[in-house]
Every structure is written in C-alpha cells, then in structure tokens.
Design a protein around this motif. Structure first.
Motif, PDB file in Angstrom:
ATOM      1  N   ASP A 188       0.848  -1.188   0.000  1.00  0.00           N
ATOM      2  CA  ASP A 188       0.000   0.000   0.000  1.00  0.00           C
ATOM      3  C   ASP A 188       0.891   1.249   0.000  1.00  0.00           C
ATOM      4  O   ASP A 188       1.473   1.598   1.030  1.00  0.00           O
ATOM      5  N   SER A 189       0.996   1.894  -1.162  1.00  0.00           N
ATOM      6  CA  SER A 189       1.901   3.048  -1.293  1.00  0.00           C
ATOM      7  C   SER A 189       1.481   4.236  -0.431  1.00  0.00           C
ATOM      8  O   SER A 189       2.309   5.089  -0.097  1.00  0.00           O
ATOM      9  N   SER A 190       0.188   4.298  -0.049  1.00  0.00           N
ATOM     10  CA  SER A 190      -0.287   5.411   0.781  1.00  0.00           C
ATOM     11  C   SER A 190       0.312   5.362   2.190  1.00  0.00           C
ATOM     12  O   SER A 190       0.280   6.352   2.912  1.00  0.00           O
ATOM     13  N   LYS A 191       0.859   4.220   2.582  1.00  0.00           N
ATOM     14  CA  LYS A 191       1.470   4.076   3.907  1.00  0.00           C
ATOM     15  C   LYS A 191       2.951   4.441   3.904  1.00  0.00           C
ATOM     16  O   LYS A 191       3.629   4.298   4.926  1.00  0.00           O
ATOM     17  N   ILE A 192       3.439   4.876   2.742  1.00  0.00           N
ATOM     18  CA  ILE A 192       4.857   5.229   2.600  1.00  0.00           C
ATOM     19  C   ILE A 192       4.957   6.694   2.202  1.00  0.00           C
ATOM     20  O   ILE A 192       4.187   7.179   1.364  1.00  0.00           O
ATOM     21  N   LYS A 193       5.880   7.408   2.767  1.00  0.00           N
ATOM     22  CA  LYS A 193       6.121   8.788   2.364  1.00  0.00           C
ATOM     23  C   LYS A 193       7.089   8.770   1.171  1.00  0.00           C
ATOM     24  O   LYS A 193       8.302   8.642   1.347  1.00  0.00           O
ATOM     25  N   ILE A 194       6.538   8.871  -0.035  1.00  0.00           N
ATOM     26  CA  ILE A 194       7.353   8.808  -1.252  1.00  0.00           C
ATOM     27  C   ILE A 194       7.710  10.233  -1.667  1.00  0.00           C
ATOM     28  O   ILE A 194       6.837  11.036  -1.985  1.00  0.00           O
ATOM     29  N   ASN A 195       8.983  10.535  -1.645  1.00  0.00           N
ATOM     30  CA  ASN A 195       9.463  11.893  -1.921  1.00  0.00           C
ATOM     31  C   ASN A 195       9.880  12.012  -3.388  1.00  0.00           C
ATOM     32  O   ASN A 195      10.865  11.407  -3.814  1.00  0.00           O
ATOM     33  N   TYR A 196       9.092  12.800  -4.168  1.00  0.00           N
ATOM     34  CA  TYR A 196       9.377  13.026  -5.584  1.00  0.00           C
ATOM     35  C   TYR A 196      10.049  14.382  -5.833  1.00  0.00           C
ATOM     36  O   TYR A 196      10.221  14.779  -6.979  1.00  0.00           O
ATOM     37  N   ASN A 197      10.402  15.087  -4.783  1.00  0.00           N
ATOM     38  CA  ASN A 197      10.813  16.490  -4.913  1.00  0.00           C
ATOM     39  C   ASN A 197      12.304  16.703  -5.176  1.00  0.00           C
ATOM     40  O   ASN A 197      12.722  17.836  -5.420  1.00  0.00           O
ATOM     41  N   ILE A 198      13.087  15.651  -5.112  1.00  0.00           N
ATOM     42  CA  ILE A 198      14.534  15.803  -5.287  1.00  0.00           C
ATOM     43  C   ILE A 198      14.934  15.239  -6.648  1.00  0.00           C
ATOM     44  O   ILE A 198      14.589  14.094  -6.979  1.00  0.00           O
ATOM     45  N   ASP A 199      15.645  16.027  -7.432  1.00  0.00           N
ATOM     46  CA  ASP A 199      16.003  15.568  -8.774  1.00  0.00           C
ATOM     47  C   ASP A 199      17.028  14.441  -8.704  1.00  0.00           C
ATOM     48  O   ASP A 199      17.732  14.254  -7.706  1.00  0.00           O
ATOM     49  N   PHE A 200      17.093  13.701  -9.808  1.00  0.00           N
ATOM     50  CA  PHE A 200      17.901  12.492  -9.900  1.00  0.00           C
ATOM     51  C   PHE A 200      19.348  12.719  -9.460  1.00  0.00           C
ATOM     52  O   PHE A 200      19.913  11.933  -8.704  1.00  0.00           O
ATOM     53  N   ALA A 201      19.958  13.807  -9.928  1.00  0.00           N
ATOM     54  CA  ALA A 201      21.379  14.063  -9.653  1.00  0.00           C
ATOM     55  C   ALA A 201      21.652  14.398  -8.191  1.00  0.00           C
ATOM     56  O   ALA A 201      22.786  14.298  -7.729  1.00  0.00           O
ATOM     57  N   SER A 202      20.618  14.798  -7.466  1.00  0.00           N
ATOM     58  CA  SER A 202      20.809  15.253  -6.076  1.00  0.00           C
ATOM     59  C   SER A 202      20.389  14.232  -5.028  1.00  0.00           C
ATOM     60  O   SER A 202      20.437  14.518  -3.822  1.00  0.00           O
ATOM     61  N   LEU A 203      19.980  13.053  -5.447  1.00  0.00           N
ATOM     62  CA  LEU A 203      19.451  12.063  -4.505  1.00  0.00           C
ATOM     63  C   LEU A 203      20.480  11.648  -3.449  1.00  0.00           C
ATOM     64  O   LEU A 203      20.175  11.606  -2.257  1.00  0.00           O
ATOM     65  N   SER A 204      21.689  11.324  -3.889  1.00  0.00           N
ATOM     66  CA  SER A 204      22.730  10.889  -2.936  1.00  0.00           C
ATOM     67  C   SER A 204      23.025  11.968  -1.909  1.00  0.00           C
ATOM     68  O   SER A 204      23.077  11.704  -0.696  1.00  0.00           O
TER      69      SER A 204
END
Length: 326
Positions: free
Chosen positions: A160-176
C-alpha cells in the motif's frame, strides 16, 4: 608466332606483378555516433563490445556521445545529430505516439530490468518492502522511469503506497547528497552511487528494484526508421557486436569483465568495478541476447498505461525491428 606468344605472356606477368605491388585500399569503417543516456557500468555489454573490437569486426567505428535524459537522446537521433540512441524504450514509444513519419525503431536490446537499488540508512538483513511503511524514501521525479519502476515493484508485492512517504521532490542528480544530508530513511540509487554510499558508511543496499519490478526493455538501441531501411548492413553489424557483448558478460565472471572495460571507467578501481558488475549480474539485469520479445514490450506498456503516460499499446511489429543476425 611463338615469339609473339612469349611477349604477350611476359607482358601479362609484368602487369600482374605491378598490380600485386600496388598499395591496397583498406576498407573504410562506418562512423557511427551513438548517444548514450548515461555512461554507466549498467551498460557493460556495450563497453565490452567496444573494448574487445566487436564493432571493428563489423567495420564500425563507434563515437560515444553522452546525452543525459532519454528525451534528449531521442531528440538527437530525430535531428540526425547522431545515428543511434541508447535509452529506455519508452522514449521511442512517446515518439511513435506523436505519429512522426520517420519515427524511432528499436532494433536491439541491452538491459531487461531497472538498474536501481534500495539503500537503507540501517543494515536490514531480512528486508521486505513492508519495511518502508511509515518511512520516507527518495525516488526522483514522479514521471521518471526510476520512480515508475519503484511504484511497479510496490504494486507487484501488494504494498500500500499510501502508507509510505514517497518523496518526488529531489532531482535524480541530487538524490545521494540529499540522503547523506539527512533527508529520507531510504533512497533509490543506480551504481556506482549505491556502492559509494555503502563504502562511505551512509547506507546499505537492501534490495534490487529491477528484480521486484520485473522484466521489460529497460535500455535499448534505436534509430530513425529511414536510417535503418537505408543501412541494413550497419544495423545488422551493430546488433551482432552487441549480441557478442551480451554473451561475453553472461559467460564470464565480474573480474574478467571489469578488466576488459576498466578503460571506460578510469576513476573506478578494478575491485569496485567488479563489485558493481556482480551486483548487476546477480540482479539478472541483462538480456540473454539482442532480441526484444513482445511480452517484454507489453510489460513496459502496461506500466506506462497504468500511469497515464501513453493512451494505448503501440504495434509491436512496427516499433521493434525483427532481424536475424546469423
């Protein structure tokens, strides 16, 4: 009469000798510009084909051009800046949906899974996706293939994805950097970033998204339909070289492969390169051969349709070039 015969014979011998002594023109190789979406160990079979001379065997010289972003790769191919693109099959699907007359046709496959790994701040020996409940995970932009494959993995495991805080706000290059800086409990990363975080003590690889999400044509080679029609020998030779690269990676251990492609990654040690290759081989990342089945394409299209990125399935026989290379 005999004298005339001998004169003619001697003249022919002299002419033939002169012909043999003339400098022979070497067959000129075909120069091919290849736009790669990123330069990654994930694409090891390509670099094996380059370093072992498989393209040279097919009279092809490859010029690699780094072109970050699948949309930019497809644009480079369509604009004729390059002849061939290496990117996700979805970029060719998007072009086809726009009804371009000279659309992109996929003629060869490379990887069959997403290449990301889930990194946890803590060591978790018995990790399952349920461990993500109540936690934050960094996945990149919401419409990108890495994020979509992560969501597909959740769907496959009935999470259930609603039970996870999925963060889409950080661009690919900045994830690490964001993860190291304290944002998120988990992050999805490709290699070599995943290994680097582990070595620096910032996290632990706990799962392969590629295994959890399933098989699809994740990275493929494509060209304009008109280029393929006008250059069958080049396309066939290119495919043969890639097929040999895939077989070499399948049949050899990680250190053998690493030694071959080390030149492509001068900033990576042999040991680290071997570890990354093993991780991708263990995740069953590579196609067994160049062929892309209709089932693989349908798996990808199911994903794109689920998230409203395409309206309908594209005709397999038009998008995928069927060819025999033997």
């Amino acid at each position: 009469m005999k004298k005339t015969f001998y004169i003619i014979l001697i003249s022919l011998i002299i002419l033939f000798s002169i012909f043999l002594l003339l400098p022979k023109k070497e067959k000129q190789n075909n120069k091919i510009k290849l736009a790669e979406v990123t330069h990654s160990v994930f694409y090891s079979p390509l670099y094996v084909a380059i370093e072992k001379g498989y393209f040279q065997d097919e009279n092809i010289d490859i010029e690699l051009i780094l072109t970050p972003g699948a949309d930019k790769v497809s644009t480079a191919v369509l604009s004729k800046d390059v002849q061939i693109g290496l990117a996700g099959a979805e970029s060719a699907i998007y072009v086809y949906e726009k009804n371009k007359k000279d659309y992109l046709q996929i003629f060869c496959g490379l990887t069959k899974r997403d290449g990301q790994f889930i990194i946890s701040k803590n060591k978790e020996d018995n990790f399952t996706l349920e461990n993500l409940y109540g936690k934050e995970i960094l996945v990149g932009r919401s419409s990108g293939m890495p994020a979509l494959n992560f969501l597909n993995a959740l769907k496959n495991e009935n999470i259930d994805s609603s039970k996870i805080k999925i963060n889409y706000n950080i661009d690919f290059a900045s994830l690490s950097g964001a993860f190291i800086g304290g944002t998120g409990d988990y992050v999805n990363l490709f290699e070599p970033n995943a290994l680097k975080l582990e070595q620096e003590g910032y996290g632990h690889v706990v799962a392969s998204i590629g295994i959890l999400s399933g098989e699809m044509p994740y990275t493929t080679f494509y060209a304009r339909k008109s280029f393929i029609e006008e250059n069958h020998d080049i396309i066939k030779g290119f495919t043969k070289a890639i097929n040999r690269g895939l077989k070499f990676v399948k049949d050899n251990d990680e250190y053998t492969i690493a030694k071959i492609i080390l030149k492509q990654f001068p900033d990576t040690s042999l040991n680290d390169l071997a570890k990354i290759i093993k991780r991708y081989k263990d995740a069953d990342s590579y196609l067994d051969n160049y062929y892309i089945s209709e089932k693989l394409l349908t798996n990808l299209e199911d994903l794109l349709i689920d998230y409203d990125l395409i309206n309908d399935y594209v005709p397999y026989n038009k998008l995928i070039l069927k060819q025999k290379i033997n």
